[in-house]
Design a protein around this motif. Sequence first.
Motif, PDB file in Angstrom:
ATOM      1  N   ASN A  35       2.810   4.431 -14.637  1.00 60.39           N
ATOM      2  CA  ASN A  35       3.431   3.612 -13.591  1.00 60.39           C
ATOM      3  C   ASN A  35       4.244   4.504 -12.666  1.00 60.39           C
ATOM      4  N   PHE A  36       5.025   5.406 -13.259  1.00 64.49           N
ATOM      5  CA  PHE A  36       5.841   6.325 -12.458  1.00 64.49           C
ATOM      6  C   PHE A  36       4.964   7.252 -11.626  1.00 64.49           C
ATOM      7  N   ILE A  37       3.907   7.793 -12.243  1.00 65.85           N
ATOM      8  CA  ILE A  37       3.017   8.697 -11.518  1.00 65.85           C
ATOM      9  C   ILE A  37       2.401   7.990 -10.315  1.00 65.85           C
ATOM     10  N   VAL A  38       1.881   6.770 -10.535  1.00 64.79           N
ATOM     11  CA  VAL A  38       1.242   6.018  -9.457  1.00 64.79           C
ATOM     12  C   VAL A  38       2.257   5.651  -8.372  1.00 64.79           C
ATOM     13  N   SER A  39       3.413   5.133  -8.788  1.00 74.46           N
ATOM     14  CA  SER A  39       4.402   4.647  -7.820  1.00 74.46           C
ATOM     15  C   SER A  39       5.045   5.760  -7.018  1.00 74.46           C
ATOM     16  N   SER A  40       5.331   6.881  -7.665  1.00 72.30           N
ATOM     17  CA  SER A  40       6.019   7.972  -6.970  1.00 72.30           C
ATOM     18  C   SER A  40       5.084   8.772  -6.069  1.00 72.30           C
ATOM     19  N   THR A  41       3.775   8.706  -6.346  1.00 71.03           N
ATOM     20  CA  THR A  41       2.822   9.452  -5.516  1.00 71.03           C
ATOM     21  C   THR A  41       2.218   8.590  -4.417  1.00 71.03           C
ATOM     22  N   PHE A  42       2.421   7.266  -4.487  1.00 77.96           N
ATOM     23  CA  PHE A  42       1.739   6.378  -3.546  1.00 77.96           C
ATOM     24  C   PHE A  42       2.152   6.626  -2.102  1.00 77.96           C
ATOM     25  N   VAL A  43       3.463   6.691  -1.819  1.00 79.24           N
ATOM     26  CA  VAL A  43       3.919   6.845  -0.434  1.00 79.24           C
ATOM     27  C   VAL A  43       3.409   8.148   0.181  1.00 79.24           C
ATOM     28  N   PRO A  44       3.583   9.315  -0.481  1.00 77.98           N
ATOM     29  CA  PRO A  44       3.026  10.540   0.110  1.00 77.98           C
ATOM     30  C   PRO A  44       1.503  10.478   0.277  1.00 77.98           C
ATOM     31  N   MET A  45       0.797   9.919  -0.718  1.00 76.44           N
ATOM     32  CA  MET A  45      -0.660   9.820  -0.624  1.00 76.44           C
ATOM     33  C   MET A  45      -1.076   8.839   0.475  1.00 76.44           C
ATOM     34  N   TYR A  46      -0.376   7.709   0.562  1.00 77.97           N
ATOM     35  CA  TYR A  46      -0.682   6.671   1.553  1.00 77.97           C
ATOM     36  C   TYR A  46      -0.443   7.190   2.972  1.00 77.97           C
ATOM     37  N   ASN A  47       0.505   8.119   3.116  1.00 79.05           N
ATOM     38  CA  ASN A  47       0.851   8.652   4.447  1.00 79.05           C
ATOM     39  C   ASN A  47       0.126   9.947   4.791  1.00 79.05           C
ATOM     40  N   MET A  48      -0.796  10.385   3.948  1.00 80.97           N
ATOM     41  CA  MET A  48      -1.546  11.616   4.246  1.00 80.97           C
ATOM     42  C   MET A  48      -2.307  11.471   5.567  1.00 80.97           C
ATOM     43  N   ARG A  49      -2.345  12.544   6.307  1.00 80.93           N
ATOM     44  CA  ARG A  49      -3.045  12.536   7.593  1.00 80.93           C
ATOM     45  C   ARG A  49      -4.178  13.546   7.573  1.00 80.93           C
ATOM     46  N   LEU A  50      -5.281  13.226   8.292  1.00 79.55           N
ATOM     47  CA  LEU A  50      -6.394  14.153   8.407  1.00 79.55           C
ATOM     48  C   LEU A  50      -7.069  13.960   9.758  1.00 79.55           C
ATOM     49  N   GLY A  51      -6.950  14.959  10.596  1.00 84.47           N
ATOM     50  CA  GLY A  51      -7.642  14.972  11.885  1.00 84.47           C
ATOM     51  C   GLY A  51      -7.432  13.721  12.709  1.00 84.47           C
ATOM     52  N   GLU A  52      -8.527  13.246  13.283  1.00 89.40           N
ATOM     53  CA  GLU A  52      -8.455  12.084  14.161  1.00 89.40           C
ATOM     54  C   GLU A  52      -8.162  10.795  13.401  1.00 89.40           C
ATOM     55  N   MET A  53      -8.425  10.781  12.111  1.00 89.50           N
ATOM     56  CA  MET A  53      -8.147   9.575  11.321  1.00 89.50           C
ATOM     57  C   MET A  53      -6.655   9.327  11.189  1.00 89.50           C
ATOM     58  N   GLY A  54      -5.851  10.374  11.291  1.00 93.50           N
ATOM     59  CA  GLY A  54      -4.409  10.216  11.125  1.00 93.50           C
ATOM     60  C   GLY A  54      -4.075   9.684   9.742  1.00 93.50           C
ATOM     61  N   ASP A  55      -3.087   8.769   9.673  1.00 94.41           N
ATOM     62  CA  ASP A  55      -2.685   8.246   8.370  1.00 94.41           C
ATOM     63  C   ASP A  55      -3.690   7.267   7.786  1.00 94.41           C
ATOM     64  N   LYS A  56      -4.718   6.870   8.564  1.00 92.25           N
ATOM     65  CA  LYS A  56      -5.771   6.021   8.011  1.00 92.25           C
ATOM     66  C   LYS A  56      -6.517   6.729   6.879  1.00 92.25           C
ATOM     67  N   PHE A  57      -6.527   8.061   6.931  1.00 88.73           N
ATOM     68  CA  PHE A  57      -7.166   8.816   5.856  1.00 88.73           C
ATOM     69  C   PHE A  57      -6.451   8.557   4.533  1.00 88.73           C
ATOM     70  N   GLY A  58      -5.108   8.615   4.560  1.00 86.92           N
ATOM     71  CA  GLY A  58      -4.334   8.356   3.352  1.00 86.92           C
ATOM     72  C   GLY A  58      -4.550   6.941   2.840  1.00 86.92           C
ATOM     73  N   HIS A  59      -4.566   5.951   3.750  1.00 86.30           N
ATOM     74  CA  HIS A  59      -4.799   4.559   3.354  1.00 86.30           C
ATOM     75  C   HIS A  59      -6.160   4.437   2.661  1.00 86.30           C
ATOM     76  N   MET A  60      -7.181   5.059   3.267  1.00 86.22           N
ATOM     77  CA  MET A  60      -8.532   4.981   2.713  1.00 86.22           C
ATOM     78  C   MET A  60      -8.615   5.673   1.366  1.00 86.22           C
ATOM     79  N   PHE A  61      -8.060   6.899   1.295  1.00 87.61           N
ATOM     80  CA  PHE A  61      -8.165   7.703   0.073  1.00 87.61           C
ATOM     81  C   PHE A  61      -7.493   7.001  -1.109  1.00 87.61           C
ATOM     82  N   ALA A  62      -6.292   6.449  -0.895  1.00 87.01           N
ATOM     83  CA  ALA A  62      -5.552   5.816  -1.984  1.00 87.01           C
ATOM     84  C   ALA A  62      -6.358   4.686  -2.611  1.00 87.01           C
TER      85      ALA A  62
END
Length: 493
Positions: free
Chosen positions: A426-453
């Motif tokens: 639970n801690f691993i998932v919860s503490s990593t979600f915000v950084p993972m959700y906000n990951m950016r990649l190229g033209e996708m921007g933060d949509k990449f993080g949303h998709m990847f999560a």
Amino acid sequence: MNYQEKGSKTYLFSIVLVAVLGGLLFGYDTAVISGAEKGLQAFFLGAKDFVYTDVIHGITSSSALLGCILGSALSGFFATRFGRKKSLIIAGFFFFVSALGSYYPEFLLFEHGKPDFNLLIAFNIYRIIGGVGVGLASAICPMYIAEVAPSNIRGTLVSWNQFAIIFGQLVVYFVNFLILGEHTNPIIEKTAENIYYVLPTSDAWTIMTGWRYMFGSEAFVAAVFTVLVFLVPESPRYLALVGRDSRALEVLARINGITKAREILADIKSTVEVKSERLFSFGVMVIFVGVMLSVFQQAVGINAVLYYAPRIFDSMHMGDPMVQTVIMGIVNISFTLVAVFTVEKLGRKPLLIWGSIGMAIGAFGVAVSNLVTVPPIVPVVSIMVYSASFMFSWGPICWVLIAEIFPNTIRGAAVAVAVAFQWIFNFIVSSTFVPMYNMRLGEMGDKFGHMFAYALYGVICVVAAIFVYKLVPETKGKTLEDMTNLWRKKSAK
């Protein structure tokens, strides 16, 4: 002592009701952060002596889970050394102290309303204390219910504990919504250097006060729970384990009637004649199955959705995110009832498998929504499908299985290990979600993080379904003593 021939369902339901209040507090404490985290973030962004980063916010939002890991790991010791009842009283005390401390972390030591690193540490300590209470309650409440419940309704009654967890989350969604009232969450922006700042037009009350009321509201529920636990009996199976057979018979008779009570007590005593405290007395597989049930319940990512629901809905740009969070809470309640009323008819395994498939569909739906342009209703509905599927499957059924799958003589220790792994993930998932959700990649921007999560969570859901199909035994209709005999036979092969 004059025993009645027929047991009292009223007596059984009354003591189960008190136990499930612990589940309500569990849900309340873990979900209160969903409404408070933005105000909390804005408050600590005002600190002058350190930079409040995404990572720090993720840890602060999830710090209670560190206490959950500790509390669940200690639950076996507490449950065995002090009994189930006294352990729940201790949990209630931790809930109460945490609620007041999170409301006013400056108590006696710091200047009110001045954010700095020391105050952040104090706040997290209070949240961790509450987490210890959650960890104890999460392991011992379902254990207690399973140990007092007749086998033909045990799954249903333990499922009510999950209903209480989700109801607690729904209650706190409403409480947070009412506390916020006409006030608005702070507006937080990010610079090109990835440094967050709060817009000056943000509501100052929400930043300085609103989040405090949200955390403090839990104190009332914690006080009621702690008082009521004094009124319930100790678990009859624990009483039998410590040699208090006459008291165990008395409790069993009030629930089942004297004739049935004597049969149950004889079965209990037959499984504890050779008492062993070794965790692997019945082989490795029973512990592996219990641990992996806990791991998958968290690795599918549900608590990332529950803890950050308003933030997620806000990113979808469809209406008021707080209202959508409340709607999701109502959906969660409704589908938890599906499990409550079908677990004894359909069994544990089918619900877990179909729930895993539903969650995978919902998670992949959100992931795809970030790859192609779709109406905002698509990811919102996908989130609802994902959440609803969890609520009739992994939410309640995991707790049912953990409460009933382990043999009597190792139940306290085995449940502690399984639930500790649950809170670790639970801690691993919860503490990593915000950084993972906000990951950016190229033209996708933060949509990449949303998709990847969500793609990651979807894959894990598929693996979870396969695990249940291959390795998890069906426990529907079996007594706790039947499970002891099942694993004894397996370990003897």
